[in-house]
Design an enzyme around this catalytic site. Structure first.
Site, PDB file in Angstrom:
ATOM      1  N   GLY A 160       3.593  47.228  36.973  1.00 47.64           N
ATOM      2  CA  GLY A 160       3.031  47.949  35.832  1.00 47.64           C
ATOM      3  C   GLY A 160       4.112  48.595  34.992  1.00 47.64           C
ATOM      4  N   ASN A 161       3.716  49.439  34.075  1.00 44.63           N
ATOM      5  CA  ASN A 161       4.688  50.181  33.272  1.00 44.63           C
ATOM      6  C   ASN A 161       4.154  51.582  33.020  1.00 44.63           C
ATOM      7  OD1 ASN A 161       3.248  50.269  30.573  1.00 44.63           O
ATOM      8  ND2 ASN A 161       3.274  48.058  30.954  1.00 44.63           N
ATOM      9  N   ALA A 162       4.983  52.418  32.415  1.00 45.40           N
ATOM     10  CA  ALA A 162       4.679  53.853  32.348  1.00 45.40           C
ATOM     11  C   ALA A 162       3.912  54.265  31.090  1.00 45.40           C
ATOM     12  CB  ALA A 162       5.982  54.642  32.425  1.00 45.40           C
ATOM     13  N   SER A 163       3.394  53.305  30.328  1.00 43.63           N
ATOM     14  CA  SER A 163       2.716  53.688  29.082  1.00 43.63           C
ATOM     15  C   SER A 163       1.481  54.542  29.375  1.00 43.63           C
ATOM     16  CB  SER A 163       2.312  52.426  28.313  1.00 43.63           C
ATOM     17  OG  SER A 163       1.539  52.794  27.213  1.00 43.63           O
ATOM     18  N   ALA A 185       1.290  48.323  25.942  1.00 49.77           N
ATOM     19  CA  ALA A 185       2.504  47.745  26.546  1.00 49.77           C
ATOM     20  C   ALA A 185       2.024  46.649  27.499  1.00 49.77           C
ATOM     21  CB  ALA A 185       3.272  48.823  27.289  1.00 49.77           C
TER      22      ALA A 185
END
Ligand code: CTP
Length: 430
Positions: free
Chosen positions: A212-215, A279
């Site tokens: 995943g990502n931190a958005s 994102a």
């Protein structure tokens, strides 16, 4: 209208639904933030919450009929003097009477005399909201520039659930304040239908893990809130966001990039604009196990670690542009976001220009994230880049102001402001 030195003047109309009790919190939110509030309940609203409650909370006299203080002509003065009229809850009956120009009580008279922006937050049972009669009344009101928020989904008065709930007072308040701040510009996106993606996708590895990502999704949620407050119908495709739904926004929760693509493409079919603020993971694990991946405790296996093979995800933004070019998508304005850093091969704008050309979208909102700027920040500086090479910097602003600047650019690109619309006929005319 209020003079510059005076407190903004809000008329809060309350019609007769059980959600009338929630309007009490709305009065408080307005008064505590320095607004002068006059509550105008209908006769049916007074069956739910009494005039004394409205008077005490607003600190102002409460008129419910045209027959009180007739010498002050309240049915004309209240509407004329308002900077904003909010109706919450707006029942099916109130929407019908407002749509057809009735003036059979004080609130409908106020609505006819008001020349300021009007925001309505409907609340009713799902069947009433979805009835063709209510649909036609709402469409008529929206075509005249009234901001009619879609109701929230959830538990209704009885055991039933569905669309029809009054959005949370905090969210109605946020939409009202934004509409008020726009002053005469008012609901300039009325009749438009827009799609916004937000958050960060998660690509599963096994039942408990993902890439995943931190958005956080905050910029996408701000875009959705801004568009709804300016009168647009908004679908917000939200990937893994822990944020409250903005009032009047249809939130479609998704997890992975492919789910996000499916939801965005479906919603984009009838849209006037699509803004891809999410994102999106470019890659996903090639294999997803249906059991939790375990480490081995066998002797000698201490250094063993699985190798995760990745495959490419679709480029959703470029795919939308291709679908439009193939005539399968109508002609929405398509907007991308890009967080870039400069490097040896070029500066931020150099990379952003290349990305804009690669994606083929109509506008790229560029964040300079060199030296850890932007991520997690409340304020932000962006550049709005167009295919003709124009780069318009937006001075440091919070996410709500940036959202407004993006919609201003979209509206100007599409010719919505001048009345010409090179892309398509307005949604309201379809
Ligand atoms: N985007 C998309 N689908 C993807 C990746 C990105 O639709 N698979 C969209 C994003 O929502 C954003 C824009 O494309 O609006 C740019 O995202 P970004 O991650 O900067 O683009 P990439 O193509 O992934 O470029 P990079 O190689 O720089 O990561």
């Amino acid at each position: 209208m209020a003079q510059p030195s005076e407190r903004p003047s809000v008329v809060l109309g309350v019609s007769g639904g059980i959600a009338a009790y929630k309007a009490c919190s709305l009065v408080r939110l307005f008064t505590e933030s320095g607004h002068a509030v006059r509550v105008v309940p209908t006769a049916a609203a007074l069956e739910f919450v009494g005039a004394a409650t409205w008077a005490a909370l607003s600190g102002q006299p409460v008129h419910a009929t045209v027959w009180e203080d007739v010498h002050d002509v309240p049915h004309v003065r209240l509407g004329q003097g308002a900077d904003l009229v909010v109706v919450a809850p707006a029942t099916a009956d109130l929407l019908a009477r407002a749509a057809h120009g009735h003036a059979d009580d004080l609130l409908t008279s106020v609505l006819l005399t008001a020349r300021c922006p009007v925001l309505m937050a409907p609340a009713m049972h799902t069947e009433m909201w979805q009835s063709p009669a209510t649909g036609a009344n709402v469409a008529l009101l929206r075509s005249r520039g009234v901001v009619v928020l879609d109701p929230a989904r959830g538990r209704l008065t009885g055991a039933d659930t569905g669309p029809g709930r009054l959005p949370d007072p905090e969210e109605i308040f946020a939409a009202a304040v934004r509409l008020l701040a726009r002053g005469a510009t008012g609901p300039d996106l009325a009749g438009r239908s827009v799609v916004v993606s937000a958050g960060g996708t998660r690509e599963p590895l096994d039942p408990v893990r993902f890439l995943g990502n931190a958005s956080s999704g905050r910029q996408g949620f701000a875009l959705a809130a801004s568009a709804a407050a300016r009168g647009a119908r908004v679908t917000l495709v939200a990937a893994n966001c822990a944020l409250p739904a903005p009032a009047g926004v249809d939130v479609v929760p998704v997890g992975s990039a492919r789910q996000l693509q499916e939801a965005v493409v479906a919603a984009a079919k009838d849209a006037d604009a699509v803004v891809m603020a999410a994102a999106v993971a470019d890659f996903r694990p090639a294999e997803v196990t249906n059991h939790k991946i375990k480490k081995s405790f066998a002797p000698g296996a201490e250094d063993d670690a699985p190798v995760v093979r990745l495959v490419r995800n679709p480029d959703i933004l470029a795919g939308l542009v291709a679908e439009r070019a193939a005539g399968r998508l109508g002609a929405p304005v398509i907007v991308g976001f890009a967080a870039e850093t400069g490097d040896d091969s070029g500066d931020v704008l150099h990379h952003a220009r290349a990305k804009l050309a690669r994606k083929g979208c109509d506008l790229l909102v560029v964040n300079d994230v060199s030296d850890g700027k932007v991520f997690g920040a409340d304020r932000n500086t962006v550049t709005l880049l167009r295919p003709d090479g124009t780069a318009a910097p937006v001075a440091e602003a919070d996410k709500a102001e940036i959202a407004d600047a993006v919609w201003d650019a979209v509206a100007s690109l599409a010719g919505w402001l001048s009345g010409e619309d090179p892309c398509r006929t307005p949604a309201s005319g379809r």
